[in-house]
Design a protein around this motif. Sequence first.
Motif, short mmCIF file in Angstrom:
data_model
loop_
_atom_site.label_atom_id
_atom_site.label_comp_id
_atom_site.label_asym_id
_atom_site.label_seq_id
_atom_site.Cartn_x
_atom_site.Cartn_y
_atom_site.Cartn_z
N LEU A 22 0.83 -1.20 0.00
CA LEU A 22 0.00 0.00 0.00
C LEU A 22 0.87 1.25 0.00
O LEU A 22 0.67 2.17 -0.80
CB LEU A 22 -0.90 -0.02 1.24
CG LEU A 22 -2.12 0.90 1.27
CD1 LEU A 22 -3.17 0.44 0.26
CD2 LEU A 22 -2.72 0.93 2.67
N ARG A 23 1.86 1.24 0.88
CA ARG A 23 2.75 2.40 1.01
C ARG A 23 3.63 2.56 -0.23
O ARG A 23 3.88 3.69 -0.67
CB ARG A 23 3.62 2.24 2.26
CG ARG A 23 4.22 3.53 2.75
CD ARG A 23 3.14 4.51 3.15
NE ARG A 23 3.73 5.76 3.58
CZ ARG A 23 3.15 6.93 3.44
NH1 ARG A 23 1.97 7.03 2.87
NH2 ARG A 23 3.74 8.03 3.86
N GLU A 24 4.10 1.45 -0.78
CA GLU A 24 4.94 1.51 -1.98
C GLU A 24 4.19 2.12 -3.16
O GLU A 24 4.80 2.70 -4.07
CB GLU A 24 5.44 0.12 -2.33
CG GLU A 24 6.51 -0.41 -1.39
CD GLU A 24 6.90 -1.84 -1.69
OE1 GLU A 24 6.16 -2.51 -2.46
OE2 GLU A 24 7.91 -2.31 -1.14
N ASN A 25 2.86 2.00 -3.13
CA ASN A 25 2.04 2.58 -4.18
C ASN A 25 1.48 3.94 -3.80
O ASN A 25 0.52 4.43 -4.41
CB ASN A 25 0.92 1.61 -4.57
CG ASN A 25 1.42 0.46 -5.42
OD1 ASN A 25 1.70 0.62 -6.60
ND2 ASN A 25 1.57 -0.72 -4.80
N HIS A 26 2.10 4.53 -2.76
CA HIS A 26 1.84 5.92 -2.37
C HIS A 26 0.42 6.16 -1.85
O HIS A 26 -0.14 7.24 -2.02
CB HIS A 26 2.15 6.87 -3.54
CG HIS A 26 3.50 6.65 -4.15
ND1 HIS A 26 4.67 6.90 -3.46
CD2 HIS A 26 3.86 6.16 -5.37
CE1 HIS A 26 5.70 6.59 -4.23
NE2 HIS A 26 5.24 6.14 -5.39
#
Length: 279
Positions: A22-26
């Motif tokens: 989730l975080r890697e996809n901003h």
Amino acid sequence: MKIGTCVSLSSMEGISEKLKLLRENHFDSCQLISWNPSVWTDENAVTLKKLLTQYEITVSAFWCGWEGPRIWDFYDGQLTLGLIPPEYRQMRIQNLCMGADFAHKLGISDVVTHMGFIPENPNDPNFNAFCVAVRTVALHLKENGQFLLFETGQETPVTMLRCFEQVGLDNLGVNLDTANLILYGKANPVDALDVFGRYVRNIHAKDGLYPTNGHDLGKETRIGEGKVDFRALFARLHALGYDSYVTIEREISGDQQLIDILESREYLQSIINEIYAAE
């Protein structure tokens, strides 16, 4: 306005990887969706809270499922979904209260669920019994400082509003699923805001088509390919003063799900920027 997506919490296994992705996809917000009461333990709450802090993810709402059968159509759905079937009602009241307590330990104030096919006839004896059950759950949440959100779909907007009036508590709200009102053939989501717009506290951004027979729901589509007029929707939400979470929901599996979610974010963000920047 913050755009997030849904994260499934069926078990603690793999949840760290889901939040990392989730975080890697901003993304920095999500709804947690969980149908498994065995996960809602104190130990898991401590672990999950640490992970959310680690990945700097805000949970906009806890989507709380319940035990027993669930069939998503117009026939068996009437008999199995939400707090409507009397034979499952007490168990599901307990599920929702337990799930809300788990969410409270995570610092989540909004708890969402499907209530089932609420009777449109206010003289139906099951309508009053259902409202008593809703009040029981809502009072429990009120002690936690939480809101109980009805996800739209299985009831007409005025039926939902009538339930809110009957229950008479100030911690009831709406999780507006933009597609569900169409998939269930109940309403247009833009017009529905005239009925319950002031109660909307979160949004499932989703698209779809109206039913084409009397047994099955309509078909979900990628955002922008269905019947939801997102430009008109956000213009109306802006007029209502809504400036909170938008949670993309794409109910497919596999690699295409993430592709569609990321494309949907760009599509929605461009509309939101246009409307909210034109103040």
